[in-house]
Design an enzyme around this catalytic site. Structure first.
Site, short mmCIF file in Angstrom:
data_model
loop_
_atom_site.label_atom_id
_atom_site.label_comp_id
_atom_site.label_asym_id
_atom_site.label_seq_id
_atom_site.Cartn_x
_atom_site.Cartn_y
_atom_site.Cartn_z
N ARG A 268 -3.28 -7.54 -1.10
CA ARG A 268 -2.14 -8.35 -0.67
C ARG A 268 -2.38 -8.80 0.77
NH1 ARG A 268 3.60 -6.59 1.49
NH2 ARG A 268 4.51 -8.66 1.63
N HIS B 70 5.10 -13.74 6.60
CA HIS B 70 5.19 -12.35 7.04
C HIS B 70 5.44 -12.37 8.56
CE1 HIS B 70 3.93 -8.04 5.85
NE2 HIS B 70 4.33 -7.96 7.10
N GLU C 237 10.27 -9.03 3.75
CA GLU C 237 11.31 -8.32 4.49
C GLU C 237 12.26 -9.22 5.27
OE1 GLU C 237 9.49 -5.24 6.86
OE2 GLU C 237 8.82 -4.16 5.09
N ASN D 222 9.11 -2.71 -0.46
CA ASN D 222 8.41 -2.02 0.63
C ASN D 222 9.20 -0.76 0.96
OD1 ASN D 222 6.85 -4.33 0.67
ND2 ASN D 222 7.45 -4.97 2.73
N TYR E 186 9.17 2.95 3.05
CA TYR E 186 8.51 3.82 4.02
C TYR E 186 9.18 5.17 4.21
CZ TYR E 186 5.35 0.11 5.41
OH TYR E 186 4.36 -0.83 5.40
N GLU F 35 4.42 -2.34 -0.26
CA GLU F 35 3.97 -1.64 0.95
C GLU F 35 4.48 -0.20 0.92
OE1 GLU F 35 4.98 -3.31 4.83
OE2 GLU F 35 4.61 -5.32 4.04
#
Ligand code: GBH
Length: 481
Positions: free
Chosen positions: A80, A125, A170, A312, A314, A382
């Site tokens: 990606r 991005h 995002e 994504n 985290y 991600e």
């Protein structure tokens, strides 16, 4: 990661790693690239850790073939990457196309495909062309049509080979950190107002791009388009406290649901988010109309504008009520949200301060997305673990993190029956970690930024990730019945 049971992953599972143009490419003023808002942000002093910039970064603009070696060494099935809008269209519009930018990405895409690696491409991005910021950026209504033209140009130019597209990465982070907190480019601090406008225009931009693909490109190119939403897994701090429970719902309303509700549920922001903002506007005497914009009938609806869910993930947070807190009388996003996310003391913090390591939060979030939003396939676009301080090539803790996380993804697939199609580790390389500059390292490969060669060295976590992929591929394939 040798303890990982790979048999639960479908045989065509996408094993990937991700990067973003501004974080790796460098070559900021080479071969006709126009400046982006991150060039401006970094070149103004005092914004980024020790005034680091992405001027050179990993120099992937000139060292792409080194990146390709890394990708091959890992045995990735998918990679990606994002396109630098201002490298392709220096002033952001299709009035001027930069042929060297087109040639660069053509080579990257062709090389990946020649090596059997499927590209997933992000159009945006965080790196808006500065020329478009000068026209108002994401706060301007016109940006959605300009983005649509850019997207159309990319589908036309690369879509014969690229079948997986992300429009915006995002939108939450771009809107909140860029237009509310001002700690990301373009560095706007206009609390409680610009954040909703920027988020809205990103949704409009995404929607238009998806419809363009759907109508004009899908019939011939047969690819898929989505937008990547970041989300923590959240739970109430005190599950027995009704205020915390409501606060956790509000927290979700203002993060994942802000974008997921319009795209996957109703075509509009949730009633609860809208009501909350309206009430607070009244309470605080804000009279210049609604701070949360409305979708109009004259434009296509965001509902249904995703062919898969791109997540994504985290970290996780425990949420406590903030209704009576210091933000109560403040016109701000956090005041509207009325909730604060805190880290559970039992969660290890690894590297950067915000990254509490909670692998099972990912499993819970995957199931939540399936139950609340969509049965479409999910790509984890991600997920990663950071390192700070002295470089440790033998990063046993990061290897453990990847093993634990993939184990949880496996459980989501086999036990919760979530249709997870792929996993992209963030990141292929140590790179420019936005406001933290090069002080925070997320790579599967270390990059030695102290020498001009920018040598890439595989971390132990990279070696182990490669072993997982190869183990999975050496399993017998299911027979076609
Ligand atoms: C991703 O955002 C980005 O897509 C990627 O480019 C980036 O390199 C990667 O994360 C790692 O950070 O400093 O307390 O204000 C993930 C969402 C947004 C989470 C920024 C942390 C900073 C919190 N991240 N946020 S704070």
């Amino acid at each position: 990661m040798s303890g990982l049971d790979v048999s639960v992953f479908p045989h065509d599972f996408a094993w990937g790693a991700a990067t973003a143009a501004y974080q790796i490419e460098g070559g900021w003023n080479m071969d006709g690239r126009g400046p982006s808002i991150w060039d401006t942000f970094c070149h103004a002093k005092g914004r980024v850790f020790e005034d680091h910039t992405g001027d050179v970064a990993c120099n992937s603009y000139q060292l792409w073939e080194e990146d390709l070696k890394c990708i091959r060494q890992l045995g990735l099935t998918h990679y990606r990457l994002s396109l630098s809008w201002s490298r392709l269209l220096p002033d952001g519009t299709t009035n001027h196309v930069n042929p060297k930018g087109v040639a660069y990405y053509n080579k990257v895409i062709d090389d990946l495909i020649a090596c059997g690696v499927t590209p997933m491409i992000t159009l945006y991005h965080m790196d808006l062309p500065q020329a478009l910021q000068d026209l108002g950026g994401w706060s301007s209504t016109e940006i959605a049509d300009i983005f649509e033209s850019y997207a159309r140009f990319c589908f036309k130019t690369f879509g014969d080979r690229v079948k997986l597209w992300i429009t915006v990465n995002e939108p939450y982070v771009c809107a909140k950190l860029g237009h509310e907190d001002g700690i990301f480019a373009p560095g706007i601090k206009n609390p409680g107002i610009s954040v909703y406008l920027a988020g809205h225009n990103m949704l409009r931009a995404h929607t238009k791009a998806w419809h363009t693909y759907n109508t004009h490109f899908r019939p011939l190119q047969a690819g898929q388009v989505s937008l990547a939403l970041n989300s923590d897994w959240v739970e109430p701090l005190d599950p027995g406290c009704p205020k915390d429970a409501t606060a956790a719902e509000r927290y979700k309303d203002f993060t994942l649901d802000w974008f997921a509700c319009p795209v996957f549920c109703t075509g509009d922001y949730s009633e609860s988010m809208r009501a909350r903002i309206e009430t607070r506007s009244l309470d605080l005497g804000y009279k210049q109309g609604s701070r949360l914009p409305r979708f109009t009938k004259s434009e296509p609806s965001p509902l249904g504008t995703a062919d898969f869910f791109a997540l994504n993930y985290y970290t996780s947070r425990k949420v406590k009520d903030l209704n009576d807190g210091s933000k109560k009388n403040e016109l701000s996003f956090e005041g509207d949200q009325g909730a604060e996310g805190v880290v559970d003391p039992s969660w290890p913090i690894c590297g950067v301060h915000w990254l509490a390591v909670v692998p099972d939060g990912l499993r819970k979030l995957l199931k939540y997305i399936k139950d609340m939003y969509t049965s479409l396939p999910i790509y984890i676009t991600e997920n990663g673990f950071s390192q700070m301080g002295p470089v440790q090539i033998e990063d046993a803790d990061r290897s453990q993190f990847y093993q634990d996380t993939l184990q949880e993804v496996g459980k989501a697939i086999s036990q919760d029956r979530v249709n997870v199609k792929g996993y992209f580790a963030w990141s292929l390389l140590d790179n420019f970690e936005w406001s933290d500059g090069y002080s925070v390292r997320f790579g599967l490969f270390h990059v030695d930024f102290s020498t001009p060669e920018l040598k890439r060295t595989i971390y132990r976590s990279g070696r182990e990730y490669a072993a997982v992929i190869s183990k999975h591929h050496s399993q017998p394939k299911p027979k076609n019945i």
